[in-house]
Design a protein around this motif. Structure first.
Motif, PDB file in Angstrom:
ATOM      1  N   ALA A  31       0.565  -1.534   0.039  1.00 56.53           N
ATOM      2  CA  ALA A  31      -0.001  -0.402   0.014  1.00 56.53           C
ATOM      3  C   ALA A  31       0.394   1.484   0.334  1.00 56.53           C
ATOM      4  CB  ALA A  31      -1.016  -0.251   1.289  1.00 56.53           C
ATOM      5  N   GLU A  32       1.452   1.448   1.148  1.00 57.89           N
ATOM      6  CA  GLU A  32       2.932   2.297   0.779  1.00 57.89           C
ATOM      7  C   GLU A  32       3.318   2.127  -0.240  1.00 57.89           C
ATOM      8  OE1 GLU A  32       5.427   1.650   4.155  1.00 57.89           O
ATOM      9  OE2 GLU A  32       3.547   2.012   5.632  1.00 57.89           O
ATOM     10  N   THR A  33       4.142   1.261  -0.720  1.00 58.73           N
ATOM     11  CA  THR A  33       4.482   1.687  -2.354  1.00 58.73           C
ATOM     12  C   THR A  33       3.995   2.051  -3.241  1.00 58.73           C
ATOM     13  OG1 THR A  33       5.955  -0.330  -1.677  1.00 58.73           O
ATOM     14  CG2 THR A  33       5.883   0.669  -4.279  1.00 58.73           C
ATOM     15  N   ASN A  34       2.434   1.289  -3.530  1.00 57.00           N
ATOM     16  CA  ASN A  34       1.366   2.284  -4.221  1.00 57.00           C
ATOM     17  C   ASN A  34       0.936   3.784  -4.174  1.00 57.00           C
ATOM     18  OD1 ASN A  34       1.562  -0.518  -5.225  1.00 57.00           O
ATOM     19  ND2 ASN A  34      -0.065  -0.815  -4.320  1.00 57.00           N
TER      20      ASN A  34
ATOM     21  N   ASN B  43       3.018   6.093  -2.481  1.00 52.70           N
ATOM     22  CA  ASN B  43       4.663   7.094  -3.203  1.00 52.70           C
ATOM     23  C   ASN B  43       4.314   6.753  -5.118  1.00 52.70           C
ATOM     24  OD1 ASN B  43       4.799   7.569  -0.824  1.00 52.70           O
ATOM     25  ND2 ASN B  43       6.532   5.562  -0.526  1.00 52.70           N
ATOM     26  N   ALA B  44       4.000   5.924  -5.587  1.00 57.29           N
ATOM     27  CA  ALA B  44       4.250   5.981  -6.591  1.00 57.29           C
ATOM     28  C   ALA B  44       2.509   6.788  -7.983  1.00 57.29           C
ATOM     29  CB  ALA B  44       3.463   4.450  -7.251  1.00 57.29           C
ATOM     30  N   ALA B  45       1.554   6.580  -6.332  1.00 59.38           N
ATOM     31  CA  ALA B  45       0.315   7.893  -7.416  1.00 59.38           C
ATOM     32  C   ALA B  45       0.946   9.013  -7.189  1.00 59.38           C
ATOM     33  CB  ALA B  45      -0.544   7.622  -6.727  1.00 59.38           C
ATOM     34  N   PHE B  46       1.534   9.170  -5.728  1.00 58.72           N
ATOM     35  CA  PHE B  46       2.493  10.880  -5.682  1.00 58.72           C
ATOM     36  C   PHE B  46       3.126  11.226  -5.908  1.00 58.72           C
ATOM     37  CE2 PHE B  46       0.709  10.434  -1.225  1.00 58.72           C
ATOM     38  CZ  PHE B  46      -0.426  11.363  -0.962  1.00 58.72           C
ATOM     39  N   ASP B  47       4.575  10.175  -6.575  1.00 54.89           N
ATOM     40  CA  ASP B  47       4.834  10.834  -7.555  1.00 54.89           C
ATOM     41  C   ASP B  47       4.437  11.441  -8.658  1.00 54.89           C
ATOM     42  OD1 ASP B  47       7.432  10.063  -5.860  1.00 54.89           O
ATOM     43  OD2 ASP B  47       7.775   7.976  -6.517  1.00 54.89           O
ATOM     44  N   LEU B  48       3.702  10.624  -9.421  1.00 55.09           N
ATOM     45  CA  LEU B  48       2.900  11.128 -10.291  1.00 55.09           C
ATOM     46  C   LEU B  48       2.325  12.314 -10.899  1.00 55.09           C
ATOM     47  CD1 LEU B  48       1.484  10.063 -13.251  1.00 55.09           C
ATOM     48  CD2 LEU B  48      -0.243   8.947 -12.327  1.00 55.09           C
ATOM     49  N   ALA B  49       1.543  12.352  -9.058  1.00 51.84           N
ATOM     50  CA  ALA B  49       1.331  13.550  -9.180  1.00 51.84           C
ATOM     51  C   ALA B  49       1.986  14.258  -9.497  1.00 51.84           C
ATOM     52  CB  ALA B  49       0.400  13.566  -7.526  1.00 51.84           C
ATOM     53  N   GLU B  50       2.964  14.890  -8.738  1.00 49.60           N
ATOM     54  CA  GLU B  50       4.443  15.386  -8.778  1.00 49.60           C
ATOM     55  C   GLU B  50       4.838  16.009 -10.521  1.00 49.60           C
ATOM     56  OE1 GLU B  50       8.525  16.798  -7.126  1.00 49.60           O
ATOM     57  OE2 GLU B  50       7.451  15.066  -6.304  1.00 49.60           O
ATOM     58  N   LYS B  51       5.058  14.842 -10.972  1.00 50.85           N
ATOM     59  CA  LYS B  51       5.081  14.928 -12.616  1.00 50.85           C
ATOM     60  C   LYS B  51       4.095  15.447 -13.371  1.00 50.85           C
ATOM     61  CE  LYS B  51       8.286  10.851 -12.245  1.00 50.85           C
ATOM     62  NZ  LYS B  51       8.169   9.157 -13.061  1.00 50.85           N
ATOM     63  N   LEU B  52       2.969  15.122 -13.207  1.00 53.50           N
ATOM     64  CA  LEU B  52       2.172  15.619 -13.285  1.00 53.50           C
ATOM     65  C   LEU B  52       2.159  17.574 -13.104  1.00 53.50           C
ATOM     66  CD1 LEU B  52      -0.571  13.008 -13.509  1.00 53.50           C
ATOM     67  CD2 LEU B  52       0.482  13.624 -15.436  1.00 53.50           C
TER      68      LEU B  52
ATOM     69  N   TYR C  26       2.451   5.412 -16.380  1.00 53.80           N
ATOM     70  CA  TYR C  26       1.817   5.004 -14.855  1.00 53.80           C
ATOM     71  C   TYR C  26       1.899   3.958 -14.524  1.00 53.80           C
ATOM     72  CZ  TYR C  26      -0.255   5.091 -10.574  1.00 53.80           C
ATOM     73  OH  TYR C  26      -0.963   5.049  -9.089  1.00 53.80           O
ATOM     74  N   LEU C  27       0.822   3.805 -15.337  1.00 52.75           N
ATOM     75  CA  LEU C  27      -0.310   2.937 -15.259  1.00 52.75           C
ATOM     76  C   LEU C  27      -0.035   1.029 -15.945  1.00 52.75           C
ATOM     77  CD1 LEU C  27      -4.135   4.546 -17.570  1.00 52.75           C
ATOM     78  CD2 LEU C  27      -3.523   3.582 -14.952  1.00 52.75           C
ATOM     79  N   GLN C  28       1.049   1.838 -16.521  1.00 54.23           N
ATOM     80  CA  GLN C  28       1.513   0.193 -16.920  1.00 54.23           C
ATOM     81  C   GLN C  28       3.219  -0.195 -15.903  1.00 54.23           C
ATOM     82  OE1 GLN C  28       3.913   1.442 -20.631  1.00 54.23           O
ATOM     83  NE2 GLN C  28       2.591   0.964 -22.468  1.00 54.23           N
ATOM     84  N   LYS C  29       3.720   0.129 -15.416  1.00 52.32           N
ATOM     85  CA  LYS C  29       4.052   0.058 -14.489  1.00 52.32           C
ATOM     86  C   LYS C  29       3.692  -0.384 -13.408  1.00 52.32           C
ATOM     87  CE  LYS C  29       8.593   2.909 -15.422  1.00 52.32           C
ATOM     88  NZ  LYS C  29       9.290   4.086 -14.716  1.00 52.32           N
ATOM     89  N   GLN C  30       1.983   0.317 -12.671  1.00 52.72           N
ATOM     90  CA  GLN C  30       1.416  -0.382 -11.360  1.00 52.72           C
ATOM     91  C   GLN C  30       0.725  -1.388 -11.652  1.00 52.72           C
ATOM     92  OE1 GLN C  30       2.098   1.771  -9.385  1.00 52.72           O
ATOM     93  NE2 GLN C  30       0.207   1.284  -9.029  1.00 52.72           N
TER      94      GLN C  30
ATOM     95  N   GLU D 240       2.063  -4.240 -13.600  1.00 52.94           N
ATOM     96  CA  GLU D 240       2.811  -4.533 -13.523  1.00 52.94           C
ATOM     97  C   GLU D 240       3.474  -4.643 -12.032  1.00 52.94           C
ATOM     98  OE1 GLU D 240       6.520  -4.007 -15.441  1.00 52.94           O
ATOM     99  OE2 GLU D 240       5.649  -3.517 -17.682  1.00 52.94           O
ATOM    100  N   ALA D 241       3.526  -3.424 -11.274  1.00 57.57           N
ATOM    101  CA  ALA D 241       3.886  -3.798  -9.625  1.00 57.57           C
ATOM    102  C   ALA D 241       2.601  -4.734  -8.799  1.00 57.57           C
ATOM    103  CB  ALA D 241       3.972  -2.259  -9.084  1.00 57.57           C
ATOM    104  N   VAL D 242       1.160  -4.454  -9.597  1.00 56.53           N
ATOM    105  CA  VAL D 242       0.231  -5.254  -8.924  1.00 56.53           C
ATOM    106  C   VAL D 242      -0.187  -6.906  -9.349  1.00 56.53           C
ATOM    107  CG1 VAL D 242      -2.056  -5.175  -9.108  1.00 56.53           C
ATOM    108  CG2 VAL D 242      -1.235  -3.116  -8.928  1.00 56.53           C
ATOM    109  N   GLN D 243       0.475  -7.200 -10.480  1.00 58.35           N
ATOM    110  CA  GLN D 243       0.358  -8.705 -10.926  1.00 58.35           C
ATOM    111  C   GLN D 243       1.683  -8.865  -9.844  1.00 58.35           C
ATOM    112  OE1 GLN D 243       1.596  -8.079 -15.452  1.00 58.35           O
ATOM    113  NE2 GLN D 243      -0.735  -8.464 -15.392  1.00 58.35           N
ATOM    114  N   ALA D 244       3.068  -8.641  -9.734  1.00 54.76           N
ATOM    115  CA  ALA D 244       4.099  -8.889  -9.016  1.00 54.76           C
ATOM    116  C   ALA D 244       3.819  -8.786  -7.457  1.00 54.76           C
ATOM    117  CB  ALA D 244       5.285  -8.626  -8.816  1.00 54.76           C
ATOM    118  N   GLN D 245       2.950  -7.627  -6.734  1.00 57.24           N
ATOM    119  CA  GLN D 245       2.101  -8.194  -5.307  1.00 57.24           C
ATOM    120  C   GLN D 245       1.251  -8.921  -5.088  1.00 57.24           C
ATOM    121  OE1 GLN D 245       1.164  -4.225  -5.022  1.00 57.24           O
ATOM    122  NE2 GLN D 245       3.244  -3.012  -5.450  1.00 57.24           N
TER     123      GLN D 245
END
Length: 70
Positions: A13-16, A18-27, A43-47, A49-54
């Motif tokens: 959850a923390e990882t996900n 953080n990834a959303a906040f990183d995206l928001a900052e980039k946007l 972001y969607l492609q990486k997420q 992959e991340a969710v599948q691994a998780q």
């Protein structure tokens, strides 16, 4: 044990988040709509992959915690 499963879930959850906040900052710093779309696609492609691994990791942790063999 189940405690490990809970800790893993919190970590994911923390990882996900953080990834959303990183995206928001980039946007916020995107130069144009094309860059926004590119950032969102990446972001969607990486997420995905991340969710599948998780999910795999969580399944393995649950099997270990419950003593279920593959």
């Amino acid at each position: 044990p189940m405690k490990d499963v809970g800790a893993k879930a919190v970590s994911f959850a923390e990882t996900n988040v953080n990834a959303a906040f990183d995206l928001a900052e980039k946007l916020v710093h995107a130069k144009d709509v094309q860059e926004v779309l590119s950032l969102q696609t990446e972001y969607l492609q990486k997420q995905l992959e991340a969710v599948q691994a998780q999910a795999r990791e969580m399944g393995e942790a649950m099997q270990k915690a419950t003593g279920v063999k593959k």
